[in-house]
Design a protein around this motif. Structure first.
Motif, short mmCIF file in Angstrom:
data_model
loop_
_atom_site.label_atom_id
_atom_site.label_comp_id
_atom_site.label_asym_id
_atom_site.label_seq_id
_atom_site.Cartn_x
_atom_site.Cartn_y
_atom_site.Cartn_z
N ASN A 186 32.62 46.65 40.34
CA ASN A 186 32.04 45.34 40.64
C ASN A 186 30.58 45.11 40.08
OD1 ASN A 186 30.69 43.27 41.92
ND2 ASN A 186 30.83 44.37 44.21
N ASP A 286 33.43 39.32 45.84
CA ASP A 286 33.53 39.87 44.49
C ASP A 286 35.20 40.61 44.25
OD1 ASP A 286 31.16 39.05 44.06
OD2 ASP A 286 30.26 40.97 44.46
N ALA A 287 35.46 41.35 45.22
CA ALA A 287 36.71 42.00 45.14
C ALA A 287 37.94 40.98 44.88
CB ALA A 287 37.19 42.93 46.26
N ASN A 290 37.71 39.45 41.53
CA ASN A 290 38.14 40.18 40.44
C ASN A 290 39.95 40.26 40.41
OD1 ASN A 290 39.27 42.89 39.44
ND2 ASN A 290 37.11 43.73 39.17
#
Length: 366
Positions: A186, A286-287, A290
């Motif tokens: 991250n 954020d995950a 991604n």
């Protein structure tokens, strides 16, 4: 005036020669008709045979290149399928976290949310650990493609050089486990470490994580954490802080861990208060970003590899057509030649028999 001789029979020799020529021509036409090739050996067309051999090597190479590209598509499709599942799980985790951030849920409800989130995180880790393609671990970050940062090279042509290779970026194969998505992978995590007691909650993007810090570090009294909006967080009474020796059976197999960034530790820290759950939303976002970026990149690569497959097919078709014009037999022509030489063979055999009787005329003159 032709003379009558016994020792030398010119007519017979001429008939024998023509019979041999007709037989050879018929045999050649028969060979070409049975094999389908105009060139069956170097003597048929030395230059054409050399060119055809090189073309056949190219055709074989294009077959392998097409197979390579198809394998690459299968690899990408496998990775995309798992990432889609991970994305769905992360979205469900986000929904549950947003519920927990509402502040209307009691202890039992928060415990239920935490239980489901933990199980979904464990399943994400399991999927990323077991998924592989032909021995290549795709999403646990241990493959050579990820560790070397060289990615995976697809040989999509039968020639050497970088222009004949499609490189699948290494970021596709980096770990997609929970710790990687939330911390080590991250870019917004201030401490990108998966070590025990890491301050995984700290961020470098300006998002306030005061509640998480207070919950994890257990600061109290004058040391209690104050948020940017003036709120004071003091969770000592709840007895959780990372500096203590805490153990977690984080795999449900009695594997003990003291890693404060393991799944159980994260869930224990987050799903106890609406403030900690609210701050955790940015980590999940954020995950999801991604995973979404990887899926988009995989889709772009799939389109590119499919275009390469189409190009390979066109190139192979052109080479096959060119090789056919050089090597393949024209059946109509060879059929005509076969009939012609068959008739010539039969007539030559008949006339040879007549020519062999010619010297016997000399007996009438004796």
């Amino acid at each position: 005036m032709a003379s009558i001789t016994i020792n030398t029979n010119i007519a017979s020799l001429t008939a024998q020669h023509n019979l041999a020529v007709a037989t050879s021509g018929m045999n050649t036409a028969m060979e070409r008709l049975t094999t389908g090739y105009r060139i069956n050996s170097g003597k048929d067309d030395a230059a054409g045979s050399a060119v055809s051999t090189l073309m056949e090597a190219q055709i074989s190479g294009y077959d392998v290149a097409e197979s390579n590209a198809q394998m690459g598509l299968s690899l990408l499709d496998t990775a995309e399928g798992v990432l889609n599942i991970v994305g769905d799980y992360l979205q469900r985790i986000r929904d549950l976290t947003e519920q927990a951030a509402n502040g209307t849920y009691g202890t039992s409800s928060m415990t239920a949310i935490k239980t489901e989130v933990q199980q979904r995180m464990e399943e994400i880790n399991r999927l990323c650990t077991v998924i592989d393609f032909n021995g290549i671990q795709l999403l646990d970050g241990t493959s050579t493609a990820a560790t070397s940062k060289n990615g995976v090279n697809l040989q999509v042509s039968n020639n050497s050089g970088k222009n004949n290779v499609i490189n699948l970026k290494y970021s596709i194969f980096e770990a997609a486990t929970i710790t990687a998505l939330l911390i080590s992978g991250n870019s917004h995590a201030a401490n990108q470490s998966a070590a025990a007691n890491t301050a995984w909650y700290a961020r470098n993007d300006g998002n306030d994580t005061s509640a998480l810090k207070a919950r994890i570090e257990g600061l109290t009294g004058e040391q209690a954490v104050k948020s940017t909006d003036g709120r004071i967080y003091d969770y000592v009474a709840k007895g959780y802080k990372a500096i203590k020796t805490e153990t977690y059976d984080w795999k449900d197999d009695r594997t003990v861990s003291t890693n404060m960034s393991c799944i159980t530790a994260i869930c224990d820290a987050v799903y106890t208060d609406d403030a900690t759950a609210r701050e955790f939303l940015s980590f999940i976002d954020d995950a999801i970003e991604n995973v979404s970026s990887r899926t988009a990149l995989i889709g772009a690569y799939m389109n590119r590899v499919e275009s390469a497959v189409d190009a390979i097919s066109v190139q192979k078709e052109n080479i096959v057509s060119a090789n056919s014009s050089i090597k393949d037999a024209d059946v109509a022509t060879e059929s005509s030649n076969y009939i012609k030489y068959q008739i010539l063979q039969q007539s030559s055999a008949t006339l040879l028999s007549t020519a062999n009787q010619t010297p016997s005329i000399a007996l009438n003159l004796i």
